[in-house]
Write an enzyme that holds these catalytic residues in place. Structure first.
Site, PDB file in Angstrom:
ATOM      1  CD  GLU A 164      -2.775  -1.127   2.526  1.00 49.79           C
ATOM      2  OE1 GLU A 164      -2.384  -0.497   3.517  1.00 49.79           O
ATOM      3  OE2 GLU A 164      -3.836  -1.760   2.518  1.00 49.79           O
ATOM      4  CD  GLU A 355      -3.380  -5.536   4.370  1.00 51.88           C
ATOM      5  OE1 GLU A 355      -4.199  -4.691   4.787  1.00 51.88           O
ATOM      6  OE2 GLU A 355      -2.152  -5.358   4.372  1.00 51.88           O
TER       7      GLU A 355
END
Ligand code: IFM
Length: 452
Positions: A164, A355
């Protein structure tokens, strides 16, 4: 309800600073997250990662629990500062030995390691030299990645370069709520973004040079939309809204990261304040950035319902009392169907949900167990939606639940629990939650059954 393919990779995920603790032990270096958590007022309740889940000492117990869970894979991250304390290529053998243990324990348990090389804990030494504002950090990370692949060759096959980068850029360098806590202006924020994309490109090439058999990805997050109702017009509106450029909200999108890396160009942004910044990216930088991975990781928690309107897509306002997690994130299962499809259509690479999960107000009940029906309901809904994406032909090969254990939820501290396993932080005791048993049954059957 659809049966997931037998080859589907069921897993769970974690990240070094959130679980390990003892970051300075055995010659480890300070990371920006150590500095940040030790700065008064930055983290809820004054929490730090000094002990966290103590996975630095209790990793064998965690991996035994993964085995009990029946997962095929474990996605964990390595702390760059533990291994390369000064980010200058001077390795700390004891730090590396810790990850040898983690990897070997996984392999002995029949669990495939999926190693993330950077999940936000930049060595403080690197930050002192400019951190992601400096191009040097991209080259230092490339060197680190090559060394890791050389060391773990034959044991680790699957790598993610960065986790991320959107969060690092926005939360860490623009909003200042994550380490290193900076509030930079747009041109500098943009260069942090460029340098992370370069870091990905340099790392991917270094990993491949060290181990041509390695499979390398990047874990991305960002805005995703899904149709309010599944008419062709609404589906198209949701697709357009997902990939639209809003010059004020460009960071939290997949396309501002993945288009340059995979397609070799930035999204169109004529007349916006981004345009001059894009024009300043040099050919040399672009040649490094344009480096398609073998696979993509998508970290997906929620999205927006969209319908078509006269002047383009309309975001449907949330109704009063809409479902939310303990962290107040919206519960929107369809994002795991449509969001995933849109991403797969655009990038055409094998994908993994790296995730997905939620925070709940979990606690130990009078019977000594941790009952988390919210998590089971959430998982049943989201995984049903994911099964629809897979059924539609989207090349999604695995799902990693976030997270294996409760852990340090960054600036929110330990109050927000995402784990399938409850951690009693004062003692470090692990207690598998009800959702752990539910997920285990799902893995065994390959079918989503809310009543498991
Ligand atoms: O805990 C984080 C993780 O480190 C990165 N993705 C989102 C999770 C939940 O906030």
């Amino acid at each position: 309800m659809m049966q997931f393919p037998e080859t589907f990779v069921w897993g769970a995920a974690s990240a070094a600073y959130q679980i390990e603790g003892y970051d300075l032990e055995d010659g480890g270096g300070a990371s920006i997250w150590r500095t940040f958590t030790h700065t008064p007022g930055k983290i809820a309740y004054g929490d730090t990662g000094d002990i966290a889940c103590d996975s630095y000492h209790r990793y064998a117990e965690d991996i035994a629990l993964l085995k009990e869970l029946g997962v095929r894979a474990y996605r964990f991250s390595t702390s760059w500062a533990r291994i390369d304390p000064n980010a200058d290529g001077t390795w700390n053998p004891a730090g590396l030995a810790y990850y040898d243990q983690v990897v070997d324990n996984c392999l002995n348990a029949g669990i495939e390691p999926y190693m993330t090389l950077y999940h936000w804990e930049l060595p403080q030494a690197s930050q002192d030299r400019g951190g992601w504002e400096s191009e040097e950090t991209a080259y230092a990370f490339g060197r680190f990645a090559g060394m890791m692949a050389n060391h773990f060759k034959g044991r680790v096959k699957n790598y993610f370069t960065l986790n991320e980068p959107q969060c690092t850029t926005s939360l860490g360098y623009q909003q200042g709520v994550h380490a290193p806590g900076l509030k930079l202006k747009l041109p500098k924020v943009f260069s942090c973004h460029i340098h992370q994309m370069m870091a990905h490109g340099l790392a991917l090439r270094a990993i491949k040079a060290a181990d041509p058999d390695a499979v390398v990805g990047i874990a991305s997050t960002g805005n995703l939309c899904y149709p309010e109702t599944e008419t062709p017009e609404n589906i198209e509106a949701a697709r357009q809204a997902t990939f639209a450029t809003d010059a004020d909200n460009w960071i939290f999108t997949h396309q501002w990261l993945l288009d340059p890396i995979i397609l070799g160009h930035f999204p169109d942004c004529p007349g916006t304040r981004l345009e001059p910044l894009v024009k300043k990216v040099t050919q040399k930088q672009m040649a490094i950035i344009h480096c398609p991975p073998d696979m993509l990781g998508y970290n997906i928690y929620n999205g927006h319902a969209v319908c078509t309107g006269e002047n383009g897509p309309i975001y449907i306002p949330k109704y009063p009392g809409y479902p939310r997690t303990a962290l107040k994130w919206p519960v929107t299962p369809e994002v795991l169907n449509w969001g995933v499809r849109f991403l797969q259509e655009r990038y055409k690479l094998p994908g993994y949900i790296t995730e997905n999960g939620l925070s709940c107000n979990d606690r130990i009940y009078l019977d000594g167990k941790v009952h988390d029906p919210d998590r089971i309901d959430f998982l049943a809904r989201y995984l049903t939606a994911l099964s629809r994406a897979v059924e539609s032909g989207a090349d999604i090969r695995g799902y990693f639940h976030w997270s294996l254990t409760d852990n340090l939820e960054w600036h929110s501290g330990y109050g927000d629990r995402f784990g399938l396993i409850y951690v009693d932080f004062p003692t470090g005791q692990r207690i598998p939650k009800d959702s752990f048993c539910w997920y285990r049954k799902l893995i065994r059957s390959g079918r989503v059954d809310p009543a498991n």
